[in-house]
Scaffold this motif. Structure first.
Motif, PDB file in Angstrom:
ATOM      1  N   ARG A 264       0.835  -1.218   0.000  1.00 42.95           N
ATOM      2  CA  ARG A 264       0.000   0.000   0.000  1.00 42.95           C
ATOM      3  C   ARG A 264       0.859   1.252   0.000  1.00 42.95           C
ATOM      4  O   ARG A 264       0.566   2.222  -0.697  1.00 42.95           O
ATOM      5  CB  ARG A 264      -0.940  -0.023   1.207  1.00 42.95           C
ATOM      6  N   ALA A 265       1.906   1.243   0.778  1.00 44.86           N
ATOM      7  CA  ALA A 265       2.753   2.438   0.858  1.00 44.86           C
ATOM      8  C   ALA A 265       3.530   2.653  -0.446  1.00 44.86           C
ATOM      9  O   ALA A 265       3.677   3.782  -0.919  1.00 44.86           O
ATOM     10  CB  ALA A 265       3.733   2.301   2.024  1.00 44.86           C
ATOM     11  N   LEU A 323       9.310   9.678  -0.265  1.00 41.66           N
ATOM     12  CA  LEU A 323       9.815  10.450  -1.412  1.00 41.66           C
ATOM     13  C   LEU A 323       8.647  11.083  -2.163  1.00 41.66           C
ATOM     14  O   LEU A 323       8.699  12.252  -2.557  1.00 41.66           O
ATOM     15  CB  LEU A 323      10.580   9.548  -2.388  1.00 41.66           C
ATOM     16  N   ASN A 324       7.584  10.290  -2.336  1.00 37.75           N
ATOM     17  CA  ASN A 324       6.476  10.724  -3.191  1.00 37.75           C
ATOM     18  C   ASN A 324       5.750  11.950  -2.652  1.00 37.75           C
ATOM     19  O   ASN A 324       5.157  12.698  -3.408  1.00 37.75           O
ATOM     20  CB  ASN A 324       5.462   9.580  -3.359  1.00 37.75           C
ATOM     21  N   VAL A 325       5.780  12.119  -1.338  1.00 35.97           N
ATOM     22  CA  VAL A 325       5.028  13.235  -0.752  1.00 35.97           C
ATOM     23  C   VAL A 325       5.929  14.413  -0.385  1.00 35.97           C
ATOM     24  O   VAL A 325       5.445  15.436   0.061  1.00 35.97           O
ATOM     25  CB  VAL A 325       4.255  12.779   0.513  1.00 35.97           C
ATOM     26  N   CYS A 326       7.228  14.250  -0.576  1.00 35.83           N
ATOM     27  CA  CYS A 326       8.164  15.280  -0.104  1.00 35.83           C
ATOM     28  C   CYS A 326       8.237  16.452  -1.103  1.00 35.83           C
ATOM     29  O   CYS A 326       8.547  16.251  -2.279  1.00 35.83           O
ATOM     30  CB  CYS A 326       9.555  14.667   0.071  1.00 35.83           C
ATOM     31  N   PRO A 327       7.990  17.683  -0.653  1.00 38.47           N
ATOM     32  CA  PRO A 327       8.051  18.820  -1.587  1.00 38.47           C
ATOM     33  C   PRO A 327       9.457  19.054  -2.146  1.00 38.47           C
ATOM     34  O   PRO A 327       9.587  19.608  -3.235  1.00 38.47           O
ATOM     35  CB  PRO A 327       7.584  20.010  -0.742  1.00 38.47           C
ATOM     36  N   ALA A 374       3.854  11.097   7.958  1.00 38.88           N
ATOM     37  CA  ALA A 374       2.447  10.718   7.813  1.00 38.88           C
ATOM     38  C   ALA A 374       2.276   9.616   6.773  1.00 38.88           C
ATOM     39  O   ALA A 374       1.401   8.757   6.907  1.00 38.88           O
ATOM     40  CB  ALA A 374       1.622  11.931   7.418  1.00 38.88           C
ATOM     41  N   ALA A 375       3.118   9.609   5.736  1.00 41.33           N
ATOM     42  CA  ALA A 375       2.989   8.606   4.671  1.00 41.33           C
ATOM     43  C   ALA A 375       3.701   7.302   5.011  1.00 41.33           C
ATOM     44  O   ALA A 375       3.404   6.261   4.425  1.00 41.33           O
ATOM     45  CB  ALA A 375       3.562   9.164   3.369  1.00 41.33           C
ATOM     46  N   LYS A 379       5.819   4.723  10.295  1.00 41.72           N
ATOM     47  CA  LYS A 379       5.719   6.000  11.010  1.00 41.72           C
ATOM     48  C   LYS A 379       7.066   6.500  11.565  1.00 41.72           C
ATOM     49  O   LYS A 379       7.167   6.922  12.727  1.00 41.72           O
ATOM     50  CB  LYS A 379       4.675   5.884  12.115  1.00 41.72           C
ATOM     51  N   ILE A 380       8.084   6.410  10.737  1.00 41.32           N
ATOM     52  CA  ILE A 380       9.408   6.868  11.178  1.00 41.32           C
ATOM     53  C   ILE A 380       9.383   8.388  11.355  1.00 41.32           C
ATOM     54  O   ILE A 380       8.917   9.114  10.472  1.00 41.32           O
ATOM     55  CB  ILE A 380      10.500   6.457  10.165  1.00 41.32           C
ATOM     56  N   ALA A 381       9.916   8.859  12.459  1.00 37.80           N
ATOM     57  CA  ALA A 381       9.900  10.296  12.770  1.00 37.80           C
ATOM     58  C   ALA A 381      11.031  11.008  12.020  1.00 37.80           C
ATOM     59  O   ALA A 381      11.988  11.516  12.620  1.00 37.80           O
ATOM     60  CB  ALA A 381      10.021  10.496  14.269  1.00 37.80           C
ATOM     61  N   ILE A 382      10.898  11.060  10.698  1.00 38.98           N
ATOM     62  CA  ILE A 382      11.970  11.630   9.879  1.00 38.98           C
ATOM     63  C   ILE A 382      12.234  13.109  10.218  1.00 38.98           C
ATOM     64  O   ILE A 382      13.399  13.495  10.373  1.00 38.98           O
ATOM     65  CB  ILE A 382      11.660  11.445   8.377  1.00 38.98           C
ATOM     66  N   PRO A 383      11.201  13.957  10.353  1.00 41.52           N
ATOM     67  CA  PRO A 383      11.522  15.361  10.662  1.00 41.52           C
ATOM     68  C   PRO A 383      12.348  15.515  11.936  1.00 41.52           C
ATOM     69  O   PRO A 383      13.305  16.283  11.976  1.00 41.52           O
ATOM     70  CB  PRO A 383      10.141  16.006  10.808  1.00 41.52           C
ATOM     71  N   GLU A 384      11.998  14.745  12.971  1.00 42.02           N
ATOM     72  CA  GLU A 384      12.766  14.843  14.224  1.00 42.02           C
ATOM     73  C   GLU A 384      14.221  14.441  14.000  1.00 42.02           C
ATOM     74  O   GLU A 384      15.143  15.020  14.552  1.00 42.02           O
ATOM     75  CB  GLU A 384      12.177  13.918  15.274  1.00 42.02           C
TER      76      GLU A 384
END
Ligand code: SF4
Length: 475
Positions: A264-265, A323-327, A374-375, A379-384
């Motif tokens: 799904r992801a 990757l797909n959702v990253c601006p 979120a994607a 649920k890896i906390a990539i921003p943190e």
């Protein structure tokens, strides 16, 4: 601006490569589809799957618990593979892994190998090592095959040729065929199918990665949509699977959970088309499968990461959803990142594997919008993690410009001192805030000019909130 062919090279200058990517018309057209196809499919897959939240949480918990006893699970995996007649090899780094693989192949006189798509073999630059050893590697995933013909690197975790457009693909496959092929997707696929069938039939060995390795059964799990992984495992007499040590999962019962969230992801499918479970060499009563089965377990910095604060990056199942959702990724594509792994998770992994100061721009290649987390199916906390890497980087001697260091120092002092904070905000509103009717600073001075190179900076308000509050008679 100096230019570089960043589609082929690693370790290039991120700022130069991303600037080039932004003005590459072909690349921009290719990237335009990422949000409309892969990201949309991923979003819809989560929305239409009510069990997604608990399953993603469960997948995350399994990863967490497995990493807590990684050595134990690897021992179990090793024992299970050996029990089924396979061999297990441990590789400390990429060079080790390449040496192990080339030694096995040379000792069997192998001249040609087929490979199914594997980011781990990209990470260790296995194809270069094979060619240096006189062994011809042939990628059999269609996207990977096209990328191999172009002598570039994959630009996406699950869609390696995403950066190429139809005319380029037509040209590459026609050159490979030695004639101009009909220019339809069906005809080009038909050519590749014929070409690769021949490769499967004549290869001396098959090399794969692994999506998962099940410790209790010694099973290597391969997921694909083209069936090439299955042929890579079953047709050649020798199979070598190369995988990062974090790919182990404890039990076969854990597998369906990951299969559901990964498909799904990655592509928005309920399940990928082919799920291949490779269980060691062929048994006497089996019709197909290899005579020899080797598993190469790659560390390459993973045990170091496991003990550090960014351990959660090892939860990654390489689905590509972030990757797909990253601006940022959607504007510059994968090659600009300069490492094997691109996008938000690449901005974490590449500095971890390859050194932070070698990749100092990557932790900043993010708006920290949180879409990646979120994607992410686990649920890896990539921003943190990106913020932690920025923090580490700024602590390196000489990394921060003196003006930036002074500005942060002043900010930190004012946050600790209410009197100083009140004075500075008063000063800002009385000076800059009052002389700028537009409310925007178009150009910051000196070393701060980078902030306003591509955007305006909001000027301080004309009045402090606390002044407005008391003027309104509030307590
Ligand atoms: S970080 Fe998450 S979303 Fe990104 S590739 Fe890894 S598993 Fe997929």
């Amino acid at each position: 601006m100096s230019t570089t062919d960043f589609t082929r090279q690693t370790h290039h200058e991120f700022l130069t490569a991303s600037s080039q990517a932004l003005v590459d018309a072909n690349l921009q057209l290719s990237l335009a589809n990422v949000g409309d196809t892969l990201a949309k499919r991923n979003r819809e897959a989560w929305e239409t799957f009510p069990q997604s939240a608990p399953l993603r949480e469960l997948a995350r918990q399994i990863k967490d618990a497995t990493l807590a006893d990684l050595a134990g699970h690897l021992e179990t995996l090793e024992a299970s593979v050996r029990e089924r007649g396979g061999e297990v090899h441990y590789a400390g780094d990429g060079d080790d892994a390449c040496r192990i693989v080339t030694d096995i192949l040379r000792s069997r006189g192998a001249k040609r190998v087929v490979k199914s798509k594997s980011m781990t073999t990209e990470e260790i630059h296995l194809n270069d090592a094979l060619e240096a050893a006189g062994i011809e590697p042939i990628e059999t995933d269609l996207g990977e095959y096209i990328v191999q013909l172009s002598k570039q690197r994959p630009s996406h975790l699950v869609a390696p040729a995403l950066h190429l457009r139809m005319p380029e693909i037509h040209q590459l496959l026609s050159t490979d065929a030695g004639e101009t092929l009909p220019n339809t997707p069906e005809d080009l696929c038909a050519y590749a199918r014929t070409r690769l069938r021949d490769a499967f039939a004549t290869a001396d060995a098959g090399i794969t990665g692994a999506n998962f390795a099940v410790a209790e059964t010694g099973t290597i799990v391969l997921i694909s949509n083209e069936g090439n992984a299955r042929l890579t495992v079953t047709m050649p007499k020798l199979h070598i699977a190369i995988l990062g040590i974090e790919k182990v999962i404890p039990k076969l019962a854990d597998l369906p959970i990951f299969l559901k969230v990964l498909a799904r992801a990655a592509t928005g499918q309920k399940l990928s088309i082919y799920t291949t479970l490779a269980n060691g060499p062929r048994k006497p009563d089996e019709l197909e499968g290899p005579d020899e089965f080797h598993v190469v377990l790659l560390d390459n910095g993973r045990t170091r990461i496991l003990e550090g604060p960014l351990r959660e990056s090892l939860f990654c199942i390489r689905c590509g959803a972030c990757l797909n959702v990253c601006p940022i990724y959607r504007n510059i594509g994968g090659h600009a990142y300069g490492g094997t792994y691109s996008g938000p998770i690449g901005a974490v992994l590449t500095p971890l594997y390859d050194g932070l100061t070698n990749n100092r721009h990557l932790p900043h290649a993010s708006s920290l919008c949180g879409a990646c987390q979120a994607a992410c199916p686990v649920k890896i906390a990539i921003p943190e993690m990106l913020i932690q890497l920025r923090d580490q980087l700024h602590k390196e001697p000489g990394e921060m410009h003196w003006a930036e260091a002074q500005a942060y120092g002043l900010w930190a002092r004012s946050m600790r001192s209410p009197r100083l904070y009140r004075f500075l905000t008063w000063l800002a509103t009385r000076t800059v805030g009052r002389v700028l009717p537009s409310g925007w600073l178009k150009k910051l001075p000196g070393p701060l000019h980078g902030w306003t190179k591509n955007r305006d900076f909001p000027a301080p308000a004309r009045e402090r909130f606390r002044d407005w509050w008391s003027r309104e008679g509030m307590e």
